[in-house]
Design a protein around this motif. Structure first.
Motif, PDB file in Angstrom:
ATOM      1  N   ASN A 138      13.401   3.183  -3.535  1.00 18.08           N
ATOM      2  CA  ASN A 138      12.684   2.553  -4.185  1.00 18.08           C
ATOM      3  C   ASN A 138      12.965   1.240  -4.663  1.00 18.08           C
ATOM      4  O   ASN A 138      12.298   0.316  -4.856  1.00 18.08           O
ATOM      5  N   THR A 139      14.410   1.506  -5.388  1.00 17.33           N
ATOM      6  CA  THR A 139      14.736   0.315  -5.719  1.00 17.33           C
ATOM      7  C   THR A 139      15.402  -0.836  -4.700  1.00 17.33           C
ATOM      8  O   THR A 139      14.895  -2.091  -4.822  1.00 17.33           O
TER       9      THR A 139
ATOM     10  N   VAL B 100       2.991   6.360 -11.165  1.00 15.76           N
ATOM     11  CA  VAL B 100       3.161   5.824  -9.741  1.00 15.76           C
ATOM     12  C   VAL B 100       3.678   6.782  -8.679  1.00 15.76           C
ATOM     13  O   VAL B 100       4.807   7.286  -8.920  1.00 15.76           O
ATOM     14  N   ALA B 101       2.894   6.685  -7.570  1.00 16.61           N
ATOM     15  CA  ALA B 101       3.448   7.739  -6.552  1.00 16.61           C
ATOM     16  C   ALA B 101       2.604   7.445  -4.931  1.00 16.61           C
ATOM     17  O   ALA B 101       1.669   6.320  -5.184  1.00 16.61           O
ATOM     18  N   PRO B 102       3.297   7.727  -3.990  1.00 12.12           N
ATOM     19  CA  PRO B 102       2.587   7.629  -2.768  1.00 12.12           C
ATOM     20  C   PRO B 102       1.254   7.987  -2.826  1.00 12.12           C
ATOM     21  O   PRO B 102       0.259   7.311  -2.327  1.00 12.12           O
ATOM     22  N   ASP B 103       0.893   9.114  -3.379  1.00  8.89           N
ATOM     23  CA  ASP B 103      -0.393   9.501  -3.857  1.00  8.89           C
ATOM     24  C   ASP B 103      -0.257  10.118  -5.206  1.00  8.89           C
ATOM     25  O   ASP B 103       0.183  11.231  -5.594  1.00  8.89           O
TER      26      ASP B 103
ATOM     27  N   VAL C 205       0.869  -1.178  -0.101  1.00  7.88           N
ATOM     28  CA  VAL C 205       0.103   0.147  -0.028  1.00  7.88           C
ATOM     29  C   VAL C 205       0.890   1.470   0.066  1.00  7.88           C
ATOM     30  O   VAL C 205       0.370   2.274   0.065  1.00  7.88           O
ATOM     31  N   TRP C 206       2.049   1.103  -0.154  1.00  5.28           N
ATOM     32  CA  TRP C 206       3.157   2.406   0.052  1.00  5.28           C
ATOM     33  C   TRP C 206       3.075   3.117  -1.448  1.00  5.28           C
ATOM     34  O   TRP C 206       3.329   4.527  -1.354  1.00  5.28           O
TER      35      TRP C 206
ATOM     36  N   ARG D  38       3.878  -5.673  -7.162  1.00  9.35           N
ATOM     37  CA  ARG D  38       4.470  -4.547  -6.114  1.00  9.35           C
ATOM     38  C   ARG D  38       5.933  -4.037  -6.635  1.00  9.35           C
ATOM     39  O   ARG D  38       6.456  -3.016  -6.551  1.00  9.35           O
ATOM     40  N   SER D  39       6.769  -5.059  -7.319  1.00 14.37           N
ATOM     41  CA  SER D  39       8.214  -4.683  -7.293  1.00 14.37           C
ATOM     42  C   SER D  39       8.152  -3.709  -8.572  1.00 14.37           C
ATOM     43  O   SER D  39       8.916  -2.716  -8.576  1.00 14.37           O
ATOM     44  N   SER D  40       7.140  -4.003  -9.556  1.00 18.89           N
ATOM     45  CA  SER D  40       7.187  -3.108 -10.592  1.00 18.89           C
ATOM     46  C   SER D  40       6.683  -1.658 -10.225  1.00 18.89           C
ATOM     47  O   SER D  40       7.152  -0.615 -10.944  1.00 18.89           O
ATOM     48  N   ARG D  41       5.727  -1.411  -9.135  1.00 17.14           N
ATOM     49  CA  ARG D  41       5.380  -0.341  -8.889  1.00 17.14           C
ATOM     50  C   ARG D  41       6.782   0.472  -8.404  1.00 17.14           C
ATOM     51  O   ARG D  41       6.885   1.718  -8.412  1.00 17.14           O
TER      52      ARG D  41
END
Length: 120
Positions: free
Chosen positions: A69-70, A14-17, A3-4, A46-49
Motif C-alpha cells: 500500500n505504501t 479504509v479497506a478494499p471493502d 477504485v482499489w 488517493r495517496s491518503s487512502r
C-alpha cells in the motif's frame, strides 16, 4: 488505483471493502494516531487512502500489505510529479520488509523495482 480502496466518510476506515472491518480495525481508527494521519497533509486523496490503509496494515502486523500500500502511494506521488516524496515512500515501504521473510516473489520484485528508482 482510484477504485482499489474504499473510505468510510464517517470514521475514515479504509479497506478494499469497508464492510469487512473487524473490532480491531474499529478500535484502531478511533485512535489519535489514526486521526492525525487522516488530517494530513496529503498531496492527493488517493495517496491518503493508501497510506491510511498501510497504517491499518501495520496495526495488524501485516507488513507485506503495508509495504504494497505504501508503494501504491509512491506511484501516486510519481503521478503527481513529486519525485522526492515518492522516493521517501519507497524507502518506507522497503523498511516494512527489513528482517522479515517475504515469501511472495511478486512483492520481492516490487520492492527491488521500487528501490531501483532511487539508483542513478
Amino acid at each position: 488505483m482510484s477504485v482499489w480502496l474504499q473510505e468510510c466518510p464517517t470514521c475514515g476506515y479504509v479497506a478494499p471493502d469497508i464492510s469487512d472491518g473487524d473490532d480491531r480495525d474499529r478500535l484502531f481508527v478511533q485512535t489519535e494516531r489514526y486521526a492525525a494521519l487522516r488530517e494530513g497533509p496529503h498531496f492527493s486523496r488517493r495517496s491518503s487512502r493508501f497510506l491510511l490503509r498501510a497504517a491499518i496494515d501495520v496495526a495488524r502486523d501485516d507488513f507485506e500489505r503495508a509495504s504494497v500500500n505504501t508503494l501504491c502511494a509512491a506511484r501516486d506521488a510519481d503521478d503527481c510529479a513529486l519525485g522526492e516524496v515518492a522516493s521517501g515512500l519507497r524507502k518506507i515501504a522497503s523498511r516494512y520488509l527489513v528482517g522479515r521473510s517475504v515469501p511472495s516473489v511478486n512483492l520481492r520484485l516490487m520492492s527491488l523495482d521500487a528501490l531501483s528508482w532511487g539508483c542513478s
